[in-house]
Enzyme design. Structure first.
Site, PDB file in Angstrom:
ATOM      1  N   TYR A 240      -3.457  -5.295  -5.985  1.00  0.00           N
ATOM      2  CA  TYR A 240      -2.142  -5.234  -6.935  1.00  0.00           C
ATOM      3  C   TYR A 240      -1.622  -6.359  -7.289  1.00  0.00           C
ATOM      4  O   TYR A 240      -1.275  -6.972  -8.141  1.00  0.00           O
ATOM      5  CB  TYR A 240      -1.255  -4.280  -6.415  1.00  0.00           C
TER       6      TYR A 240
ATOM      7  N   THR B 235       7.710  -0.362  -5.199  1.00  0.00           N
ATOM      8  CA  THR B 235       6.441  -0.081  -6.107  1.00  0.00           C
ATOM      9  C   THR B 235       5.976  -1.243  -6.914  1.00  0.00           C
ATOM     10  O   THR B 235       5.074  -1.626  -7.093  1.00  0.00           O
ATOM     11  CB  THR B 235       6.478   1.119  -6.787  1.00  0.00           C
ATOM     12  N   LYS B 236       7.347  -1.972  -7.797  1.00  0.00           N
ATOM     13  CA  LYS B 236       7.029  -2.883  -8.103  1.00  0.00           C
ATOM     14  C   LYS B 236       6.892  -4.078  -7.528  1.00  0.00           C
ATOM     15  O   LYS B 236       5.700  -4.835  -8.047  1.00  0.00           O
ATOM     16  CB  LYS B 236       8.261  -3.314  -9.070  1.00  0.00           C
ATOM     17  N   ASP B 237       7.064  -4.267  -6.294  1.00  0.00           N
ATOM     18  CA  ASP B 237       6.730  -5.103  -5.359  1.00  0.00           C
ATOM     19  C   ASP B 237       5.370  -5.183  -4.934  1.00  0.00           C
ATOM     20  O   ASP B 237       4.493  -6.256  -4.704  1.00  0.00           O
ATOM     21  CB  ASP B 237       7.779  -5.281  -4.173  1.00  0.00           C
TER      22      ASP B 237
ATOM     23  N   TRP C  59      10.482 -12.508 -13.800  1.00  0.00           N
ATOM     24  CA  TRP C  59       9.492 -11.376 -13.018  1.00  0.00           C
ATOM     25  C   TRP C  59      10.552 -11.164 -11.729  1.00  0.00           C
ATOM     26  O   TRP C  59      10.703  -9.976 -11.699  1.00  0.00           O
ATOM     27  CB  TRP C  59       8.293 -11.938 -12.382  1.00  0.00           C
TER      28      TRP C  59
END
Length: 852
Positions: free
Chosen positions: A647, A524-526, A686
């Protein structure tokens, strides 16, 4: 606001607690803390009503006063959460004619009214895996006080009861809420054991027994849910988890198991008081006692003298002594002895003492090891060890060349004498696994997880290392599939590994069982929530089809966090939303952080939480939903692709990292004494930032960006698909769950408060990113309302909507205090502000009931 949630009982809890808290704080503090706090509450309320933004005015005059104000506001939210939880318990205990959603009673009703459409051929195997949390801030001491307070509030109200509650509140107020040092791994292990000891040990066997009593064995052979853990075993990027810590953790698991069984057996000794003549299988009892008399003559003699006519009391006492002396080397031998007690008492299950039946189930569920401990390590560590064995040529080899090297090595395993620190530690860890399996059986450590698996060689290489270093160890070798790219390639990775004969033999040794962990956090972060959720669904479906073709039983381990940006949301909904084929074998799911206290602190809440999970699993097996056809897959591939572009256009934008550091408390969080695990794997950037603090940061500033960003653009870009999406929302659990979670994220987010955090960045960065975030939020809100048919968000869940609507404004003053304190700390560098920041973070997390 309607009164559907604010019932007299709920209000009575809150009206009972609030004045007592105010009284305690006024008695304990010399300053007018309560008055100061109410000034902040009134300010926040006024800003919200007038829709005016908050501006930084350096209201933080005195560090000590502001720290106490923040603490008071935090404790209000902690008590509010408790009042809500107790209200939930009152609903559970209510007398409504309609059973609660997801309850055993609701399952019973469905079984009566609706024929089973797909009888299960195997047990409903589920595992709740406890994990530690780098942003879990609440001390165990506070949790213990809260449990005591909850039990007091469930008693009839009286003058003495009010006095006890007041003094419990005083104890909470006087207890430091923040740590002065980071918790150790041992502290986190003990917290996990606390939940097992206080609620899970009794509640899980009760729930599974209740469900099994409803379903015929022809339709469902068994309900086999267990508790597992990776606290003390997860060493991926965790410098404080080593072989010694894992060894200590396994020892503590065994110690607590012995303590729990010993407590139950001591009670049982006063229950199984039957005279010999009423017992069945008297010859088996006699033979068992004779065998133990030879092994433990002194203990046997004492028990025989004490209970000459009550042989089962003798047996119970000797089982307890065998536990104390660690005679039980595996679960089966202990279970056989408990079964002997059951069968000797009565051949009829319903005539056995409930305490004995529960103990039998507890042994089946928890064994002598209490909770199977997962070991997790990064693929890089194994790769470095393999380079030590095969030299630099392995480092330079392609994936196919690596597999060829490994395949050949199984025929004549090379010697390996580790030299590097990481390889020596790996060898020590393998030896700890071997010792644990020897002491407590193979279930004590049965899962070895590999983070960041990018190719089949990452799996096969671990198998070779085990063969070389500890050939007696057999564990499930589980890939943790975390990134979007690896989710898409996962079926290919598993298929390539299965081409290696040694790997196929390994799978066969494990009963033709394989397991894959699907990582929600990093994916989800990706890729963002919508894209990652769809990629995980596709991976589970594709892998299940591949495994079925190969004749393999494939289980899935779902690495879900508590927050909506990490796969959070109701676990029961998530179970129902899985592809049917992926639920037919073992289903494992993580529970971590604040989720543990919300679900398992009070025994009755633990029962309800476990009931929701297990009944959802059983219903999904017995009443499977149909999976979507090709047209739906095409549509969702388009949605996922468009959401990903939106995103990543934000995340990859120039200066976004600087903006993120400005408008969230992520930098300051690194200085706090919360979880034992660092927030970064290695570097402050990051790529090495863990998903948990990433989500935590956006939760703190009320944006909750990881839980929704990108989905609005994707949905609004396909306006002709709304009719289809509306229908799918009604009939397809996966989509219904995903929309519900996005809707929940939108409701929990608060752009009015989030805008105040823009004061912490430069005007140019605010102009660059904040309007895009606002527009995306509004796009998704409009799309969700169209899909659900709601007039307002969460119209179909009035209780939840009202809870959030009541709670969110109470969090506002903590956000404003956090903004002021962040500004003061960043401008002065005065570390006296850090404890206040930590307190604001805890309070906001409590208010939103999410950390990361």
């Amino acid at each position: 606001m309607t009164n559907s949630f604010l019932t007299p009982l709920w209000k009575s809890y809150w009206t009972q607690l609030q004045p007592l808290l105010d009284l305690v704080v006024q008695e304990e503090e010399s300053c007018n803390i309560v008055g100061e706090a109410h000034d902040w509450l009134n300010l926040a309320t006024s800003l919200r009503l007038r829709e005016e933004p908050f501006e930084i005015h350096s209201r933080t005059k005195d560090v000590a006063i502001d720290g106490s104000v923040v603490r008071y506001l935090t404790e209000r939210l902690r008590l509010q959460n408790l009042a809500e939880d107790l209200h939930r318990l009152s609903i559970i205990a209510g007398t409504s004619s309609e059973p609660l959603r997801g309850s055993v009673a609701a399952l019973r009703q469905r079984l009566v009214n609706q024929p089973i459409t797909s009888p299960a051929t195997t047990a409903a195997e589920g595992r709740v895996v406890l994990t530690s949390h780098p942003t879990e801030s609440t001390r165990r001491t506070i949790l213990q006080h809260m449990k005591k307070l909850g039990l007091l509030l469930q008693q009839p109200r009286s003058i003495s009861n009010d006095l006890e509650i007041r003094e419990a509140l005083r104890a909470i107020w006087r207890t430091p809420s923040q740590r002065t040092t980071r918790p150790t791994v041992a502290d986190e292990v003990e917290l996990g054991l606390y939940y097992i000891r206080e609620s899970l040990f009794d509640m899980l066997p009760q729930v599974t027994s209740e469900i099994e009593s409803l379903v015929s064995p022809q339709h469902l052979p068994a309900v086999d849910w267990k508790i597992e853990s990776w606290i003390g075993g997860d060493r991926d990027g965790h410098p404080y988890v080593d072989a010694q810590v894992t060894q200590w953790t396994l020892n503590r698991h065994r110690e607590v198991a012995r303590e729990l069984y010993s407590e139950r057996l001591s009670r049982l000794e006063h229950v199984l008081t039957s005279h010999t003549r009423y017992l069945h299988h008297q010859d088996r009892i006699r033979d068992w006692l004779e065998t133990q008399s030879l092994q433990m003559p002194d203990a046997y003699a004492k028990l025989k003298d004490r209970y000459p006519q009550e042989p089962l009391r003798q047996v119970v006492g000797l089982i307890n002594e065998r536990l104390r002396q660690e005679h039980y080397r595996d679960t089966q031998s202990l279970y056989d002895d408990i079964v002997l007690l059951e069968e000797a008492w009565s051949p009829h299950v319903n005539r056995r003492p409930p305490l004995l039946s529960l103990l039998s189930r507890q042994v089946k569920t928890f064994g002598t090891h209490l909770a199977s401990l997962d070991i997790r390590q990064h693929s890089r560590v194994h790769h470095e060890a393999l380079v030590e064995i095969f030299g630099e040529s392995y480092e330079r080899a392609t994936e196919s060349e690596k597999l060829a090297i490994l395949n050949q090595a199984f025929d004549n395993p090379p010697a390996f004498h580790p030299e590097s620190a990481s390889s020596l530690e790996l060898q020590s860890t393998f030896r700890v696994i071997a010792e644990a399996q020897q002491l407590s059986g193979p279930d004590s450590v049965s899962h070895y997880l590999i983070s960041m698996v990018h190719g089949a060689s990452d799996l096969v290489g671990v198998l070779l290392l085990l063969r070389i270093l500890v050939p007696e160890v057999v564990v499930d070798i589980i890939p943790v599939i975390e990134t979007l790219n690896d989710l898409e390639r996962c079926p290919k990775i598993m298929a390539e590994a299965y081409q290696i004969p040694a790997w196929r033999n390994h799978v066969h040794q494990r009963g033709d069982y394989l397991e894959v962990m699907l990582g929600y956090s990093d994916s989800t972060k990706d890729a963002g929530m919508l894209t990652a959720s769809w990629a995980i669904f596709q991976a589970a479906d594709s892998l299940s089809r591949w495994a079925q073709h190969q004749g393999i039983r494939l289980g899935f381990f779902h690495g879900r966090g508590g927050a909506l940006g990490r796969g959070g949301g109701p676990t029961s909904y998530a179970i129902m939303g899985q592809p049917y084929a992926s639920l037919r074998h073992r289903f494992r799911v993580t529970q971590q952080g604040e989720v543990l206290s919300q679900k398992f602190l009070l025994p009755d809440l633990a029962h309800r939480s476990l009931e929701l999970m297990t009944t959802a699993h059983v219903e999904a097996l017995l009443y499977p939903s149909s999976d979507p056809g090709p047209k739906v897959w095409t549509l969702f591939n388009q949605l996922a692709h468009r959401a990903l572009i939106q995103y990543r256009s934000l995340i990859d934008a120039r200066n976004f990292w600087e903006y993120f550091l400005d408008v969230t408390p992520i930098r300051e969080m690194a200085a706090l004494n919360w979880g034992s695990r660092p927030s970064w794997r290695e570097k402050f950037d990051w790529g090495d930032l863990r998903a948990i603090p990433w989500v935590f940061s956006w939760t703190q500033n009320r944006t909750l960006l990881p839980g929704w960003y990108g989905a609005g653009t994707a949905l609004s870009s396909l306006p002709d698909s709304y009719a289809q999406l509306q229908e799918l929302y009604r009939v397809w659990p996966f989509w219904h769950t995903l929309v519900h979670n996005m809707e929940l994220a939108l409701v929990k987010a608060d752009l009015h408060v989030a805008e105040a955090y823009q004061n912490l960045t430069t005007p140019s960065l605010k102009a660059l990113f904040w309007p895009a975030i606002q527009e995306e939020y509004l796009r998704l809100k409009e799309a969700v309302l169209r899909i659900t048919g709601h007039q307002e968000l969460l119209d179909d869940q009035i209780t939840l909507k009202e809870v959030i609507a009541w709670r969110n404004p109470m969090v506002d003053p903590l956000n404003y205090l956090q903004i002021e304190t962040l500004d003061a700390y960043r401008s002065t560098g005065n570390e006296d502000y850090l404890p206040i920041l930590a307190q604001t973070m805890e309070g906001i997390a409590l208010g939103l009931r999410n950390t990361g």
